[in-house]
Motif scaffolding. Structure first.
Motif, PDB file in Angstrom:
ATOM      1  N   UNK A  26       0.417  -1.325  -0.077  1.00 53.75           N
ATOM      2  CA  UNK A  26       0.053  -0.434  -0.152  1.00 53.75           C
ATOM      3  C   UNK A  26       0.706   1.185   0.307  1.00 53.75           C
ATOM      4  N   UNK A  27       1.975   1.038   0.471  1.00 61.28           N
ATOM      5  CA  UNK A  27       3.497   2.106   0.926  1.00 61.28           C
ATOM      6  C   UNK A  27       3.389   2.679  -0.723  1.00 61.28           C
ATOM      7  N   UNK A  28       3.938   1.958  -1.057  1.00 60.87           N
ATOM      8  CA  UNK A  28       4.545   1.652  -2.201  1.00 60.87           C
ATOM      9  C   UNK A  28       3.770   2.287  -2.922  1.00 60.87           C
ATOM     10  N   UNK A  29       2.506   1.803  -3.030  1.00 63.20           N
ATOM     11  CA  UNK A  29       1.234   2.594  -4.325  1.00 63.20           C
ATOM     12  C   UNK A  29       1.526   4.041  -3.709  1.00 63.20           C
ATOM     13  N   UNK A  30       1.282   4.124  -3.232  1.00 60.18           N
ATOM     14  CA  UNK A  30       1.367   5.813  -2.903  1.00 60.18           C
ATOM     15  C   UNK A  30       2.440   6.632  -3.135  1.00 60.18           C
ATOM     16  N   UNK A  31       3.382   6.303  -3.434  1.00 57.46           N
ATOM     17  CA  UNK A  31       4.896   6.385  -3.400  1.00 57.46           C
ATOM     18  C   UNK A  31       4.793   7.459  -4.801  1.00 57.46           C
ATOM     19  N   UNK A  32       5.358   8.683  -4.874  1.00 58.15           N
ATOM     20  CA  UNK A  32       5.447   9.368  -5.927  1.00 58.15           C
ATOM     21  C   UNK A  32       6.656   8.659  -6.351  1.00 58.15           C
ATOM     22  N   UNK A  33       8.014   7.764  -5.762  1.00 57.66           N
ATOM     23  CA  UNK A  33       8.929   7.380  -6.548  1.00 57.66           C
ATOM     24  C   UNK A  33       9.645   6.407  -6.252  1.00 57.66           C
ATOM     25  N   UNK A  34       8.211   5.069  -6.664  1.00 54.67           N
ATOM     26  CA  UNK A  34       8.543   3.901  -5.869  1.00 54.67           C
ATOM     27  C   UNK A  34      10.442   3.012  -6.094  1.00 54.67           C
ATOM     28  N   UNK A  35      10.083   3.217  -7.454  1.00 56.55           N
ATOM     29  CA  UNK A  35      11.760   3.169  -8.328  1.00 56.55           C
ATOM     30  C   UNK A  35      13.312   3.152  -7.002  1.00 56.55           C
ATOM     31  N   UNK A  36      13.002   4.924  -6.761  1.00 58.44           N
ATOM     32  CA  UNK A  36      13.683   5.790  -5.687  1.00 58.44           C
ATOM     33  C   UNK A  36      14.062   5.011  -4.169  1.00 58.44           C
ATOM     34  N   UNK A  37      13.217   4.649  -3.668  1.00 60.26           N
ATOM     35  CA  UNK A  37      13.065   4.326  -2.747  1.00 60.26           C
ATOM     36  C   UNK A  37      13.971   1.914  -2.760  1.00 60.26           C
ATOM     37  N   UNK A  38      13.209   1.403  -3.288  1.00 63.53           N
ATOM     38  CA  UNK A  38      13.549   0.442  -3.842  1.00 63.53           C
ATOM     39  C   UNK A  38      15.311   0.580  -3.920  1.00 63.53           C
ATOM     40  N   UNK A  39      15.320   1.448  -4.464  1.00 63.31           N
ATOM     41  CA  UNK A  39      17.142   1.486  -4.759  1.00 63.31           C
ATOM     42  C   UNK A  39      17.814   1.879  -4.360  1.00 63.31           C
ATOM     43  N   UNK A  40      17.106   2.815  -3.059  1.00 66.48           N
ATOM     44  CA  UNK A  40      17.868   2.896  -2.200  1.00 66.48           C
ATOM     45  C   UNK A  40      18.398   2.043  -1.146  1.00 66.48           C
ATOM     46  N   UNK A  41      17.111   1.263  -0.876  1.00 67.56           N
ATOM     47  CA  UNK A  41      17.450   0.285   0.264  1.00 67.56           C
ATOM     48  C   UNK A  41      17.972  -1.639  -0.698  1.00 67.56           C
ATOM     49  N   UNK A  42      17.834  -1.208  -1.933  1.00 68.21           N
ATOM     50  CA  UNK A  42      18.886  -2.430  -2.503  1.00 68.21           C
ATOM     51  C   UNK A  42      20.026  -2.362  -2.516  1.00 68.21           C
ATOM     52  N   UNK A  43      20.213  -1.358  -2.315  1.00 66.42           N
ATOM     53  CA  UNK A  43      21.822  -0.391  -2.663  1.00 66.42           C
ATOM     54  C   UNK A  43      22.487  -0.866  -1.292  1.00 66.42           C
ATOM     55  N   UNK A  44      22.048  -0.698  -0.277  1.00 66.71           N
ATOM     56  CA  UNK A  44      22.407  -1.011   1.247  1.00 66.71           C
ATOM     57  C   UNK A  44      22.543  -2.307   1.087  1.00 66.71           C
ATOM     58  N   UNK A  45      21.196  -3.140   0.710  1.00 64.85           N
ATOM     59  CA  UNK A  45      21.344  -5.138   0.827  1.00 64.85           C
ATOM     60  C   UNK A  45      22.746  -5.277   0.259  1.00 64.85           C
ATOM     61  N   UNK A  46      22.527  -4.700  -0.481  1.00 64.30           N
ATOM     62  CA  UNK A  46      23.502  -6.094  -1.420  1.00 64.30           C
ATOM     63  C   UNK A  46      25.284  -5.364  -1.504  1.00 64.30           C
ATOM     64  N   UNK A  47      25.395  -3.850  -0.788  1.00 61.25           N
ATOM     65  CA  UNK A  47      26.419  -3.234  -0.625  1.00 61.25           C
ATOM     66  C   UNK A  47      27.488  -3.777   0.792  1.00 61.25           C
ATOM     67  N   UNK A  48      26.201  -4.586   1.084  1.00 65.90           N
ATOM     68  CA  UNK A  48      27.195  -5.097   2.902  1.00 65.90           C
ATOM     69  C   UNK A  48      27.875  -6.257   2.540  1.00 65.90           C
TER      70      UNK A  48
END
Length: 194
Positions: A26-48
């Motif tokens: 629901x939160x992702x649907x309401x976001x203006x930039x779901x790509x940007x949010x998942x990108x930041x989360x993915x970068x943090x996860x994959x760079x650990x």
């Protein structure tokens, strides 16, 4: 707690926790930039350091799929592959498209890789792009692969060297001599094979 922190915490939540996932979607649907949010989360996860937990990667892919749906994209659709690559986010989904492209669309993905490889910044995606060109590319991709010799991540360099070998393409001798002296065993061994 901010939205990003909630979504990041969700990466370690079992997939069976339907209420938490429904709230995240629901939160992702309401976001203006779901790509940007998942990108930041993915970068943090994959760079650990080390391999991220399989559950977290699976959950990130689920989040990315929800983000793509919010943008009207279908990651399994060959028609949406260009947008998936050009958006620049969605690391795990791009990795999946490179590792297992829609059947019969390897040439489409190879062309997308050729267009995007010089702009890609994530080392995991870049290393996988290099491998993909060795499998689905052509000898004309040699200069793209040689350009990856300067990348600081040894996975990228080693995969580029391996792809050159697979394609039967010669590389610049001075560059190979430099890579033969690399402290990374995989890089130096792959340089021997070219």
């Amino acid at each position: 707690v901010g939205l990003e922190a909630k979504l990041e915490a969700l990466l370690h939540t079992p997939l069976e926790a339907a209420d938490a996932w429904n709230e995240a979607l629901r939160m992702l649907r309401e976001l203006g930039d779901p790509c940007g949010v998942t990108d930041r989360i993915g970068s943090r996860l994959l760079s650990a350091s080390g391999e991220p937990p399989a559950q977290a990667v699976s959950n990130l892919q689920r989040l990315e799929r929800a983000g793509m749906a919010a943008l009207g994209l279908d990651p399994s659709s060959a028609e949406d592959l260009p947008a998936l690559f050009e958006l620049g986010g969605f690391h795990v989904s791009r990795l999946a498209a490179l590792r297992q492209p829609p059947a019969g669309h390897e040439p489409v993905v190879a062309e997308l890789v050729r267009r995007q490889v010089s702009r890609e910044t994530h080392p995991w995606v870049l290393a996988t792009m290099a491998t993909f060109l060795g499998v689905a590319g052509a000898p004309g991709d040699g200069p793209l692969l040689e350009a990856l010799f300067a990348h600081p991540d040894p996975r990228v360099v080693a995969n580029a060297l391996d792809s050159l070998r697979r394609l039967g393409v010669d590389a610049d001798r001075a560059a190979l001599d430099r890579l033969l002296a690399s402290p990374d065993t995989r890089v130096s061994m792959n340089a021997l094979g070219v």
